[in-house]
Design a protein around this motif. Structure first.
Motif, PDB file in Angstrom:
ATOM      1  N   VAL A 146     100.487   5.552 -30.542  1.00 17.46           N
ATOM      2  CA  VAL A 146     100.940   5.368 -29.162  1.00 17.46           C
ATOM      3  C   VAL A 146     100.189   4.179 -28.586  1.00 17.46           C
ATOM      4  O   VAL A 146      98.987   4.031 -28.813  1.00 17.46           O
ATOM      5  CB  VAL A 146     100.634   6.635 -28.327  1.00 17.46           C
ATOM      6  N   ASN A 147     100.888   3.320 -27.860  1.00 17.22           N
ATOM      7  CA  ASN A 147     100.230   2.216 -27.159  1.00 17.22           C
ATOM      8  C   ASN A 147     100.710   2.156 -25.715  1.00 17.22           C
ATOM      9  O   ASN A 147     101.825   2.587 -25.398  1.00 17.22           O
ATOM     10  CB  ASN A 147     100.481   0.887 -27.851  1.00 17.22           C
ATOM     11  N   THR A 148      99.855   1.612 -24.838  1.00 14.18           N
ATOM     12  CA  THR A 148     100.128   1.608 -23.404  1.00 14.18           C
ATOM     13  C   THR A 148     100.166   0.192 -22.847  1.00 14.18           C
ATOM     14  O   THR A 148      99.326  -0.637 -23.203  1.00 14.18           O
ATOM     15  CB  THR A 148      99.037   2.410 -22.651  1.00 14.18           C
ATOM     16  N   VAL A 149     101.157  -0.073 -21.985  1.00 19.29           N
ATOM     17  CA  VAL A 149     101.200  -1.304 -21.187  1.00 19.29           C
ATOM     18  C   VAL A 149     100.859  -0.899 -19.759  1.00 19.29           C
ATOM     19  O   VAL A 149     101.589  -0.129 -19.139  1.00 19.29           O
ATOM     20  CB  VAL A 149     102.585  -1.972 -21.241  1.00 19.29           C
ATOM     21  N   PRO A 209     103.540   1.002 -32.723  1.00 17.04           N
ATOM     22  CA  PRO A 209     103.491   2.377 -32.217  1.00 17.04           C
ATOM     23  C   PRO A 209     104.830   3.084 -32.386  1.00 17.04           C
ATOM     24  O   PRO A 209     105.881   2.443 -32.448  1.00 17.04           O
ATOM     25  CB  PRO A 209     103.177   2.177 -30.724  1.00 17.04           C
ATOM     26  N   GLU A 210     104.778   4.399 -32.447  1.00 17.60           N
ATOM     27  CA  GLU A 210     106.009   5.188 -32.428  1.00 17.60           C
ATOM     28  C   GLU A 210     106.470   5.415 -30.994  1.00 17.60           C
ATOM     29  O   GLU A 210     107.650   5.662 -30.755  1.00 17.60           O
ATOM     30  CB  GLU A 210     105.791   6.522 -33.132  1.00 17.60           C
ATOM     31  N   VAL A 211     105.518   5.354 -30.067  1.00 15.90           N
ATOM     32  CA  VAL A 211     105.814   5.552 -28.649  1.00 15.90           C
ATOM     33  C   VAL A 211     105.125   4.456 -27.844  1.00 15.90           C
ATOM     34  O   VAL A 211     103.929   4.203 -28.037  1.00 15.90           O
ATOM     35  CB  VAL A 211     105.324   6.941 -28.160  1.00 15.90           C
ATOM     36  N   LEU A 212     105.874   3.805 -26.959  1.00 13.49           N
ATOM     37  CA  LEU A 212     105.299   2.809 -26.059  1.00 13.49           C
ATOM     38  C   LEU A 212     105.308   3.379 -24.648  1.00 13.49           C
ATOM     39  O   LEU A 212     106.355   3.772 -24.124  1.00 13.49           O
ATOM     40  CB  LEU A 212     106.103   1.505 -26.099  1.00 13.49           C
ATOM     41  N   LEU A 213     104.117   3.446 -24.035  1.00 12.19           N
ATOM     42  CA  LEU A 213     103.961   3.970 -22.684  1.00 12.19           C
ATOM     43  C   LEU A 213     103.848   2.796 -21.715  1.00 12.19           C
ATOM     44  O   LEU A 213     103.043   1.886 -21.944  1.00 12.19           O
ATOM     45  CB  LEU A 213     102.705   4.842 -22.594  1.00 12.19           C
ATOM     46  N   GLY A 245     114.345   0.437 -31.407  1.00 11.26           N
ATOM     47  CA  GLY A 245     114.621   1.835 -31.720  1.00 11.26           C
ATOM     48  C   GLY A 245     113.432   2.757 -31.612  1.00 11.26           C
ATOM     49  O   GLY A 245     113.447   3.869 -32.153  1.00 11.26           O
ATOM     50  N   ILE A 246     112.352   2.318 -30.909  1.00 11.61           N
ATOM     51  CA  ILE A 246     111.209   3.211 -30.712  1.00 11.61           C
ATOM     52  C   ILE A 246     111.313   3.875 -29.344  1.00 11.61           C
ATOM     53  O   ILE A 246     112.116   3.470 -28.500  1.00 11.61           O
ATOM     54  CB  ILE A 246     109.864   2.467 -30.862  1.00 11.61           C
ATOM     55  N   THR A 247     110.494   4.882 -29.139  1.00 10.10           N
ATOM     56  CA  THR A 247     110.535   5.642 -27.896  1.00 10.10           C
ATOM     57  C   THR A 247     109.740   4.926 -26.805  1.00 10.10           C
ATOM     58  O   THR A 247     108.578   4.587 -27.010  1.00 10.10           O
ATOM     59  CB  THR A 247     109.956   7.052 -28.118  1.00 10.10           C
ATOM     60  N   PHE A 248     110.380   4.689 -25.668  1.00  5.95           N
ATOM     61  CA  PHE A 248     109.713   4.135 -24.492  1.00  5.95           C
ATOM     62  C   PHE A 248     109.587   5.245 -23.453  1.00  5.95           C
ATOM     63  O   PHE A 248     110.555   5.969 -23.189  1.00  5.95           O
ATOM     64  CB  PHE A 248     110.521   2.995 -23.862  1.00  5.95           C
TER      65      PHE A 248
END
Length: 368
Positions: A80-83, A155-159, A187-190
């Motif tokens: 998971v990564n965060t912006v 990441p599989e999920v971008l926050l 195609g990843i989860t945002f």
């Protein structure tokens, strides 16, 4: 957990001392979708992001990532990564160095870092900006660098924690399109946090509307806009005319002392309710030629339409969006269809709301 769920919250609570920030939250996030957490400041949406990222510990409940409980999993072990809202870029580093920072911490070979940074820059359309200083870049470009820095870690999920809030309106709109297109391409989860309902409606596959630490309604943008569960959601998502009424019987509602056909059912006879009609669903006709007579009080030109405020005979305010001007002080008639009337019950939970909708939708299918 559904087959494609990547994140689940089960009865998650978060408290700081005596202050409960999240209350028994249950959420399922599927792979490859664009989700938005929508609500005012202090509603708990950023806390949900921080729990997913591992920056905050939950008080009770369970969070899983790909079926694995994450309570004991440190942030650097989660895909998971965060912006962040302020992008958190390093001003003393150029674009390449900012994006490569996390890869260097992992001690990857130089050629691998070069390849991954180049690919990340291509994703956000900043190829050729490797040596540009952060201070020399516009707000939109800085945001893309922050996104590239997050994406380079695969990441599989971008926050995304309100990443568009510092941009001017035109750039903000452009970045909405770019973020949505990027998510669909990768195609990843945002998971996107905002208090801007127009932003949420424009970008999302699914929206979670929060209020005081609880998810009060979830669904597609169309579902939430067309079928708000209560006054809070109806007010928060777009402009609304909310009027007290009585549900006389299935598909028949009364307000302003008149009866109207509607598309709602499954309530008690003569139950007190509230009705919602969106301003764009109201048409102005000459007096007595529509369903409800009103008097025009004020109007403002909003560019694509006039925003006209009227009052009915019992004092209810009505907002109309029309491409035609009205004459202030004149009496006119409002027209609308049965499908334009949405009925809201007092104190109805989302589970009860969904069950009621399904029950009479099934009846309609059987009749057909």
């Amino acid at each position: 957990m559904t087959k494609q769920a990547i994140i689940t919250f089960e009865n998650v609570t978060k408290s700081y001392g005596d202050t409960q920030v999240l209350k028994n939250v249950n959420v399922e996030i599927e792979k490859g979708k664009f989700y938005t957490l929508l609500g005012p400041s202090g509603c708990g949406k950023t806390t949900i992001l921080r729990l997913i990222a591992g920056f905050t510990e939950l008080t009770s409940g369970t969070i899983t990532l790909n079926g694995q409980e994450v309570q004991e999993l440190p942030p650097n072990k989660r895909k998971v990564n965060t912006v962040f809202q302020d992008y958190a870029l390093f001003p003393h580093m150029n674009v390449f160095e900012n994006i490569a920072f996390g890869l260097r911490l992992k001690k990857l070979p130089k050629d691998v870092i070069q390849e991954k940074v180049s690919e990340a820059l291509k994703m956000v359309r900043l190829s050729g900006y490797e040596n540009r200083e952060i201070a020399q870049m516009s707000g939109g470009q800085q945001q893309r660098v922050a996104i590239a820095r997050a994406l380079v870690n695969e990441p599989e999920v971008l926050l995304l924690d309100e990443p568009l809030s510092a941009l001017d309106l035109k750039l903000r709109t452009e970045m909405q399109y770019e973020l949505r297109e990027l998510q669909q391409r990768l195609g990843i989860t945002f998971i996107f946090v905002t208090h801007d309902q127009e932003e949420a409606l424009a970008m999302s596959d699914e929206i979670f509307v929060l209020n005081q630490g609880e998810i009060v309604q979830s669904g597609t943008p169309v579902d939430i806009y067309d079928e708000p569960i209560n006054r809070y959601v109806a007010d928060f998502i777009g402009e609304s005319n909310i009027i007290p009424g009585i549900m006389k019987e299935d598909y028949l509602v009364e307000f302003v002392g008149k009866e109207f056909e509607c598309s709602d059912a499954g309530m008690r006879p003569n139950e007190k309710i509230e009705i919602v009609i969106r301003p764009e669903d109201l048409t102005i006709k000459p007096v007595n030629l529509g369903k409800l007579n009103v008097e025009v009080d004020t109007q403002l030109f909003r560019g694509v339409h006039y925003e006209i405020i009227c009052y009915d005979e019992v004092g209810n305010e009505w907002m109309i969006h029309s491409t035609k001007k009205a004459e202030i002080g004149s009496k006119v008639s409002l027209d609308f269809e049965a499908d334009d009337i949405h009925v809201m019950r007092f104190g109805e939970s989302e589970e009860e709301f969904d069950a009621r909708l399904e029950s009479y939708e099934d009846e309609v299918e059987v009749d057909e």
